[in-house]
Design a protein around this motif. Structure first.
Motif, PDB file in Angstrom:
ATOM      1  N   GLU A 186       0.843  -1.203   0.000  1.00 37.47           N
ATOM      2  CA  GLU A 186       0.000   0.000   0.000  1.00 37.47           C
ATOM      3  C   GLU A 186       0.878   1.253   0.000  1.00 37.47           C
ATOM      4  OE1 GLU A 186      -2.597  -0.108   3.405  1.00 37.47           O
ATOM      5  OE2 GLU A 186      -3.501  -2.034   2.833  1.00 37.47           O
ATOM      6  N   ASP A 230      -8.659   0.918   0.840  1.00 38.82           N
ATOM      7  CA  ASP A 230      -7.223   1.190   0.740  1.00 38.82           C
ATOM      8  C   ASP A 230      -6.930   2.531   0.070  1.00 38.82           C
ATOM      9  OD1 ASP A 230      -6.482  -1.191   1.987  1.00 38.82           O
ATOM     10  OD2 ASP A 230      -6.729  -2.313   0.121  1.00 38.82           O
ATOM     11  N   GLU A 247      -9.251  -1.733  -4.066  1.00 34.75           N
ATOM     12  CA  GLU A 247      -8.758  -2.646  -3.033  1.00 34.75           C
ATOM     13  C   GLU A 247      -7.373  -3.136  -3.448  1.00 34.75           C
ATOM     14  OE1 GLU A 247      -9.909  -3.720  -0.029  1.00 34.75           O
ATOM     15  OE2 GLU A 247      -8.158  -5.046   0.120  1.00 34.75           O
ATOM     16  N   LEU A 248      -6.403  -3.046  -2.555  1.00 41.55           N
ATOM     17  CA  LEU A 248      -5.045  -3.511  -2.838  1.00 41.55           C
ATOM     18  C   LEU A 248      -4.801  -4.841  -2.133  1.00 41.55           C
ATOM     19  CD1 LEU A 248      -3.143  -0.137  -2.343  1.00 41.55           C
ATOM     20  CD2 LEU A 248      -3.848  -1.182  -4.509  1.00 41.55           C
ATOM     21  N   LYS A 249      -4.120  -5.723  -2.829  1.00 41.12           N
ATOM     22  CA  LYS A 249      -3.816  -7.050  -2.288  1.00 41.12           C
ATOM     23  C   LYS A 249      -2.398  -7.429  -2.658  1.00 41.12           C
ATOM     24  CE  LYS A 249      -7.855  -8.306  -0.679  1.00 41.12           C
ATOM     25  NZ  LYS A 249      -8.004  -8.312   0.781  1.00 41.12           N
TER      26      LYS A 249
HETATM   27 CA    CA Z   1      -6.169  -4.528   1.187  1.00 41.31          CA
END
Ligand code: CA
Ligand code: 0WD
Length: 378
Positions: A186, A230, A247-249
């Motif tokens: 992130e 995020d 959304e970050l993954k």
């Molecule tokens: Ca996330």
């Protein structure tokens, strides 16, 4: 734990009564047409700062900055020197959401002021609903959800299971470090302002959060829930929230057909459920090697995930997840009838079992704080 802890001393060491009705989580029972799920509407947001202080605004919202074609992100950087970790032994329950509700009560449309103060059936975290959605396919971890009714709305707050606490308290050093990698990703991809650039040299502080509050409806259940977001797209012409959210993954790089199949079967289920609920349209994933180096970045459209997985044999289905969730909420409504926040119904589920529940009056499971009850009643 002490299952008889809220009973008189002569009845201790006897578990509280398991009430009669149960709900099956057998996936074959939920293969029906897709239930109505209204487009989630953002009704507000809030921020938690580096010390976990609440602000009724978007000050912690960050902006996505697309990485270079071959990024050289080292997710291990800063783990020992520039990392402040939120204390996950502190259970905040629904507190931040309740604070948001008190400060924004006037915004909530109120169709039935006499019996229901907020005009919604359920108040909860998005993460709790994600767990409910994925239940028919979960084989590892069970859950416990505490529920109570106050002024016509049912509040649902997760209770950590014995197994989850055990896992949390015995994480390996490797697991601890890998939990940091997601937050580091992130930091590599998010800027504080629309015109800013990421600062990979800064401190990662997992107390900081930006949460959206959305209202929607699943079948005949009006829902109000909050979820951590995020970042957003920086394009000012991007759709309004939640359409601009990202959304970050992070995930292990996929090298074999077996790894690809597992990614589709297990990881994409959780990613889909989490982002579908609040209407977050895209998920950006950093794939990393064993040393925490990001080797590629890929975008997944939430709405296309169910198409992507259709070639997997015996794979998960969104309709099963949504129908199970709808039926679980119907089940909760049929049991949580008495309007009394000190009366808590504890719903429990373990893999290969049915959902069961127990009832607890004035116990340690009571989770609606007095400050909320006082303010809402005044
Ligand atoms: Ca996330
Ligand atoms: O007290 C509790 N039982 C919980 C409180 C459980 C879960 C969440 N929370 C609170 C926290 O205030 C947190 O800020 O909810 C917020 C996040 O809620 P959510 O969006 O409903 O949770 P979820 O969808 O499970 O997680 C979203 C993100 C995670 O990102 P990834 O990409 O790993 O799914 O929120 C973070 C994490 O970054 N996160 C948490 N942050 C603080 N406390 C927690 C947590 N317990 N769990 C996940």
């Amino acid at each position: 734990s002490d299952p008889g802890g809220d009973l008189p001393s002569d009845k201790r060491h006897r578990p509280p009564p398991a009430e009669g009705r149960t709900l099956s989580a057998d996936r074959r029972l939920y293969e029906r047409h897709f239930p109505l799920y209204k487009q989630p509407l953002e009704v507000g947001c809030f921020s938690l700062d580096a010390r976990r202080n609440f602000f009724n605004d978007h000050r912690q919202l960050r902006y996505y900055v697309e990485p270079r074609r071959s990024p050289d992100f080292n997710l291990r950087d800063g783990y020992t020197s520039r990392f402040i970790k939120r204390d996950d032994g502190v259970k905040e329950k629904l507190d931040h959401m309740l604070r948001w509700i008190l400060e924004n009560r006037h915004k909530m449309q109120n169709s039935n002021s006499s019996s229901c103060a907020l005009g919604v059936d359920f108040v909860t975290w998005r993460g709790h609903l994600t767990k409910v959605l994925t239940t028919p396919y979960e084989t590892q971890e069970g859950w416990m959800m505490a529920a109570c009714k106050f002024r016509g709305s049912i509040y649902i707050s997760e209770v950590e299971t014995e197994q989850a606490r055990e896992n949390r308290e015995t994480r390996s050093e490797r697991q601890e470090e890998m939990m940091y990698w997601g937050y580091k990703f992130e930091q590599y991809t998010c800027a504080d302002g629309a015109d800013g650039t990421p600062d990979p040299g800064g401190v990662v502080n997992t107390n900081e959060a930006f949460c959206t509050v959305v209202q929607t409806r699943l079948a005949d259940h009006k829902l109000l829930f909050s979820g951590e977001v995020d970042c957003r797209l920086k394009d000012p012409d991007a759709p309004p929230a939640p359409g601009c959210y990202v959304e970050l993954k992070t995930s292990a790089e996929i090298c074999t057909p077996k790894q690809r199949s597992n990614f589709h079967r297990y990881k994409l289920l959780k990613w889909w459920a989490q982002s579908f609920l609040p209407g977050v349209p895209q998920i950006i994933a950093g794939f990393r090697d064993h040393d925490g180096i990001v080797v590629s970045v890929e975008t997944f459209q939430t709405s296309k995930i169910s198409q992507m997985i259709k070639n997997e044999y015996n794979c998960w289905k969104p309709t099963v997840c949504m129908n199970f969730c709808s039926d679980f909420l119907t089940f909760v409504k049929s049991i949580v009838k008495e309007d009394d926040p000190r009366l808590v119904y504890l719903f429990s589920w373990d893999p290969r079992r049915d959902v069961t529940y127990t009832v607890h009056r004035d116990s340690t499971h009571t989770f609606i704080p007095d400050w909320y009850i006082k303010d809402m009643t005044s």
